[in-house]
Write a protein that holds these residues in place. Sequence first.
Motif, PDB file in Angstrom:
ATOM      1  N   HIS A   1       0.312  17.585  21.828  1.00 21.77           N
ATOM      2  CA  HIS A   1      -0.603  18.403  21.037  1.00 21.77           C
ATOM      3  C   HIS A   1       0.229  19.331  20.150  1.00 21.77           C
ATOM      4  CE1 HIS A   1      -3.514  21.855  20.609  1.00 21.77           C
ATOM      5  NE2 HIS A   1      -4.182  20.837  20.119  1.00 21.77           N
ATOM      6  N   THR A   2      -0.041  19.280  18.836  1.00 27.10           N
ATOM      7  CA  THR A   2       0.736  20.049  17.871  1.00 27.10           C
ATOM      8  C   THR A   2      -0.217  20.773  16.925  1.00 27.10           C
ATOM      9  OG1 THR A   2       2.478  18.379  18.021  1.00 27.10           O
ATOM     10  CG2 THR A   2       2.589  19.887  16.152  1.00 27.10           C
ATOM     11  N   LEU A   3       0.085  22.022  16.634  1.00 24.88           N
ATOM     12  CA  LEU A   3      -0.731  22.861  15.755  1.00 24.88           C
ATOM     13  C   LEU A   3       0.053  23.197  14.490  1.00 24.88           C
ATOM     14  CD1 LEU A   3      -1.923  25.468  18.412  1.00 24.88           C
ATOM     15  CD2 LEU A   3      -3.186  23.472  17.594  1.00 24.88           C
ATOM     16  N   PHE A   4      -0.648  23.226  13.352  1.00 21.95           N
ATOM     17  CA  PHE A   4      -0.071  23.605  12.059  1.00 21.95           C
ATOM     18  C   PHE A   4      -0.899  24.753  11.506  1.00 21.95           C
ATOM     19  CE2 PHE A   4       0.678  19.169  12.846  1.00 21.95           C
ATOM     20  CZ  PHE A   4       2.019  19.001  12.536  1.00 21.95           C
ATOM     21  N   PHE A   5      -0.227  25.769  10.948  1.00 24.35           N
ATOM     22  CA  PHE A   5      -0.916  26.997  10.531  1.00 24.35           C
ATOM     23  C   PHE A   5      -0.812  27.222   9.026  1.00 24.35           C
ATOM     24  CE2 PHE A   5       0.642  27.425  14.843  1.00 24.35           C
ATOM     25  CZ  PHE A   5      -0.504  27.796  15.515  1.00 24.35           C
ATOM     26  N   PHE A   6      -1.969  27.523   8.412  1.00 21.32           N
ATOM     27  CA  PHE A   6      -2.039  27.824   6.984  1.00 21.32           C
ATOM     28  C   PHE A   6      -2.764  29.155   6.800  1.00 21.32           C
ATOM     29  CE2 PHE A   6      -1.695  23.305   7.355  1.00 21.32           C
ATOM     30  CZ  PHE A   6      -0.917  22.898   6.288  1.00 21.32           C
ATOM     31  N   HIS A   7      -2.237  29.977   5.887  1.00 20.62           N
ATOM     32  CA  HIS A   7      -2.826  31.285   5.599  1.00 20.62           C
ATOM     33  C   HIS A   7      -2.956  31.443   4.084  1.00 20.62           C
ATOM     34  CE1 HIS A   7      -2.079  32.623   9.721  1.00 20.62           C
ATOM     35  NE2 HIS A   7      -0.915  31.999   9.618  1.00 20.62           N
ATOM     36  N   GLY A   8      -3.737  32.429   3.693  1.00 21.49           N
ATOM     37  CA  GLY A   8      -3.821  32.778   2.283  1.00 21.49           C
ATOM     38  C   GLY A   8      -5.223  32.662   1.733  1.00 21.49           C
ATOM     39  N   GLU A   9      -5.334  32.929   0.446  1.00 26.36           N
ATOM     40  CA  GLU A   9      -6.631  32.964  -0.216  1.00 26.36           C
ATOM     41  C   GLU A   9      -6.892  31.707  -1.027  1.00 26.36           C
ATOM     42  OE1 GLU A   9      -7.024  36.613  -2.364  1.00 26.36           O
ATOM     43  OE2 GLU A   9      -6.492  37.822  -0.625  1.00 26.36           O
ATOM     44  N   GLY A  10      -6.199  30.625  -0.722  1.00 25.38           N
ATOM     45  CA  GLY A  10      -6.395  29.368  -1.442  1.00 25.38           C
ATOM     46  C   GLY A  10      -7.633  28.636  -0.963  1.00 25.38           C
ATOM     47  N   ASP A  11      -7.629  27.320  -1.136  1.00 25.78           N
ATOM     48  CA  ASP A  11      -8.808  26.501  -0.870  1.00 25.78           C
ATOM     49  C   ASP A  11      -8.776  25.884   0.526  1.00 25.78           C
ATOM     50  OD1 ASP A  11     -11.028  24.893  -0.944  1.00 25.78           O
ATOM     51  OD2 ASP A  11     -10.655  24.210  -2.995  1.00 25.78           O
ATOM     52  N   HIS A  12      -9.186  26.673   1.507  1.00 26.36           N
ATOM     53  CA  HIS A  12      -9.212  26.198   2.891  1.00 26.36           C
ATOM     54  C   HIS A  12     -10.222  25.068   3.081  1.00 26.36           C
ATOM     55  CE1 HIS A  12      -6.567  29.246   4.699  1.00 26.36           C
ATOM     56  NE2 HIS A  12      -7.017  30.024   3.737  1.00 26.36           N
ATOM     57  N   ASP A  13     -11.356  25.112   2.374  1.00 25.58           N
ATOM     58  CA  ASP A  13     -12.374  24.068   2.532  1.00 25.58           C
ATOM     59  C   ASP A  13     -11.819  22.696   2.154  1.00 25.58           C
ATOM     60  OD1 ASP A  13     -14.209  25.928   3.432  1.00 25.58           O
ATOM     61  OD2 ASP A  13     -15.169  26.159   1.472  1.00 25.58           O
ATOM     62  N   ASP A  14     -11.126  22.615   1.026  1.00 25.81           N
ATOM     63  CA  ASP A  14     -10.567  21.332   0.602  1.00 25.81           C
ATOM     64  C   ASP A  14      -9.442  20.881   1.539  1.00 25.81           C
ATOM     65  OD1 ASP A  14     -12.369  21.082  -1.436  1.00 25.81           O
ATOM     66  OD2 ASP A  14     -10.948  21.501  -3.049  1.00 25.81           O
ATOM     67  N   LEU A  15      -8.635  21.815   2.026  1.00 25.37           N
ATOM     68  CA  LEU A  15      -7.608  21.464   3.007  1.00 25.37           C
ATOM     69  C   LEU A  15      -8.257  20.885   4.253  1.00 25.37           C
ATOM     70  CD1 LEU A  15      -4.785  21.399   4.286  1.00 25.37           C
ATOM     71  CD2 LEU A  15      -5.161  23.796   4.967  1.00 25.37           C
TER      72      LEU A  15
END
Length: 100
Positions: free
Chosen positions: A27-41
């Motif tokens: 099990h592996t987790l990847f983390f994204f932050h910021g004010e970009g387009d989370h919905d499309d990601l």
Amino acid sequence: MSEHDERDAAVRAALAAHGDSGITPRHTLFFFHGEGDHDDLNELARRAGFVTSGEDDMTVLETTIPVDEASFAPVSAMMQSWAAAFQLDYDGWECAVVTH
């Protein structure tokens, strides 16, 4: 070597210190932050087979993969390109130690 390559190598070194080669899928987790387009990601990641979660300015992608250098390098590159495409900050990854 990029910052992410160095951070990936540091995680693998920590795993190796516990006797983990990274070859066993885990099990592996990847983390994204910021004010970009989370919905499309989230949409793209789900289509690619990841489980997605998070709220507001954070997205976490989950999957089960090996994390040895050869297996993981293309995944790391993909995460970095997704972050760039959706104007987000890719904050790295974590996984469990597997020693069997």
